[in-house]
Scaffold this motif. Sequence first.
Motif, PDB file in Angstrom:
ATOM      1  N   ASP A 338    -125.697  18.805 -98.246  1.00  5.89           N
ATOM      2  CA  ASP A 338    -126.594  19.651 -99.031  1.00  5.89           C
ATOM      3  C   ASP A 338    -127.751  18.872 -99.645  1.00  5.89           C
ATOM      4  O   ASP A 338    -128.157  19.132-100.789  1.00  5.89           O
ATOM      5  N   LYS A 558    -125.508  23.829 -89.116  1.00  3.19           N
ATOM      6  CA  LYS A 558    -125.277  24.327 -90.479  1.00  3.19           C
ATOM      7  C   LYS A 558    -125.804  23.337 -91.518  1.00  3.19           C
ATOM      8  O   LYS A 558    -126.390  23.730 -92.536  1.00  3.19           O
ATOM      9  N   ASP A 562    -128.537  24.363 -94.404  1.00  2.00           N
ATOM     10  CA  ASP A 562    -128.186  24.270 -95.828  1.00  2.00           C
ATOM     11  C   ASP A 562    -129.048  23.245 -96.555  1.00  2.00           C
ATOM     12  O   ASP A 562    -129.475  23.472 -97.690  1.00  2.00           O
TER      13      ASP A 562
END
Length: 594
Positions: A338, A558, A562
Amino acid sequence: MKFLPSCLMLIASASVSAFAPSSSQSILPKSFIATTNANTNTAAQFSNAATRSSLFMSTEEAPTDIESIIPKFEELSLPARSGRPLKVAIAGGGVGGLTTALYMLKKGFDVTVYEKTAAFARFGGPIQFASNALSVLKEIDETLFRRVMEKFTFTGTRACGIKDGLRADGSFRMTNDSIDYLFNEDAPADWFVKFPLKECADLYGLPYTGVIDRPDLQEILIDECRKIKPDFIQNGNPVEGYTSHGKGKGVTVNLKEGTADADVLVGSDGIWSSVRAQMYNEEIKGTNKDKQMKQGCTYSGYTVFAGETVLSTPDYYETGYKVYIGPQRYFVTSDVGDGRIQWYAFFALEPGTKRAPSGWGGTEREGQANPEENLVEYIKSLHEGWSEEVMTVLDSTPPDSVEQRDLYDRAPELLRSWADGNVVLCGDAVHPMMPNLGQGGCQAIEDAYVLTEILANTKSTDKIEGNLQSFYRKRIARVTIVQFLSRLASDLIINAFDTPWSPHDNKGQSWKSYLTFAWKPLLQYLIFPAQFAYLYSYYPSGSMGELPADLEKIWKAKHFEDTEKVFADVANGAKVESGPSFFQKAEIEDEVKA
């Protein structure tokens, strides 16, 4: 250096066949479809468990027949075996304790975890799982493995290794680790050596090394345990001691409030273990005058500062973790998902050189020696002359998020068993190690697997003591080697590494600089490949075929999505809160109630 050949001899002498994998389990499908293996008999097994009185033999009456002279021991059950469930008490609800609890519950044991924290909170930062630990998790439980992968950040699929802390040009550029710079003054010398993490994982067909936030892992483990036994854990009631009653007679566990009886007590309560304190006659957190020893653990000679930031760098998607080396210190950065970068700054300082607190997000700032001091500026001052890459990471870090810990480890217990009667130690409670290889949690998970497998093959209570000794004998060689390699990694970087020599500048002119330069081909083509090949050589799941590559592809897409969202939010002024402490969980506040 005498320890360098010793390291190689240890690796060479360790038989990989001793850690040969069992037959592989079914491969997790690409769609991550979970299979639920409900054990409908588990609740009935727990409710029918025999009381403790049946484990003890009375000596008040004179023997009258053969049966009264020869002890009777209880048979222990498994789903396909008669008898009652093995009753296990586990001290500590950390990663090792919870993993042990889950695998034992899946085997049909009656397990209770006694944890000191009054309630679990989201404390603890990222924990590294290397390929060997991921293999064990998959062998323990497919659903557990799937859920971990959903929260995982791969680092071993990208460039990881050692960078020159003085010569890296500050642009976070990706270069190779060749010796072209010797012959070409314009050739970049940013990367010293890269680690063969992906290649060694591919050698065994294993998932790649990465990190998961400790709170996420903890929640997954607790949830999976509660599916089997909802009341498996007691919070706020830690283990303080024990009385082992001898062969086949179990153990009484002394708790903060009351006692409990079990067949086996597993001490998985961390480096300052209460169980180990009694077993080895230590004072809990007892420290000698110069602070070099603390409850039988040796000060490593290093203190570490750490912090976390969100930072978009040109190499963010291409690098996993980087170790910047320089004179008498090193600086580590790692992608932890993240958009976050975790950093660690290691210094050779005396123990107790306290400047920062140890409870990031979890304790008051009163632990800071000078509350007004800007800890980021202090750490920058210790890296004067270092690459702007280090300074950029530090400048983006909130000063009040920095924390510190003195690093302790233990010498391998080659002359003392990890077991005392019906009590056994696991994980950091008996083999804490330096964090450089990220194997502390991995070895605790290996302990959980091996111990459970041994106890699952224990057919009666009189075999428990002997089998706990077998567990020690099965684990001591591998754990000793990993402890040695972990400490060696720290000692080499701090005491034997320096800025490598180059013919084009004066940044590396000490004898250590010449030695560091000379070691480069050995590290690159022999030592690091042998080291990681050995670490990953314990893989009970067997090869996973194409699964690791499939997992990496799913994660990569992903991860990018993100991370870009986080970077955009930060660019628009969003404030990113620093995570909770990755050095300790929330501690119980002792309250005196009227």
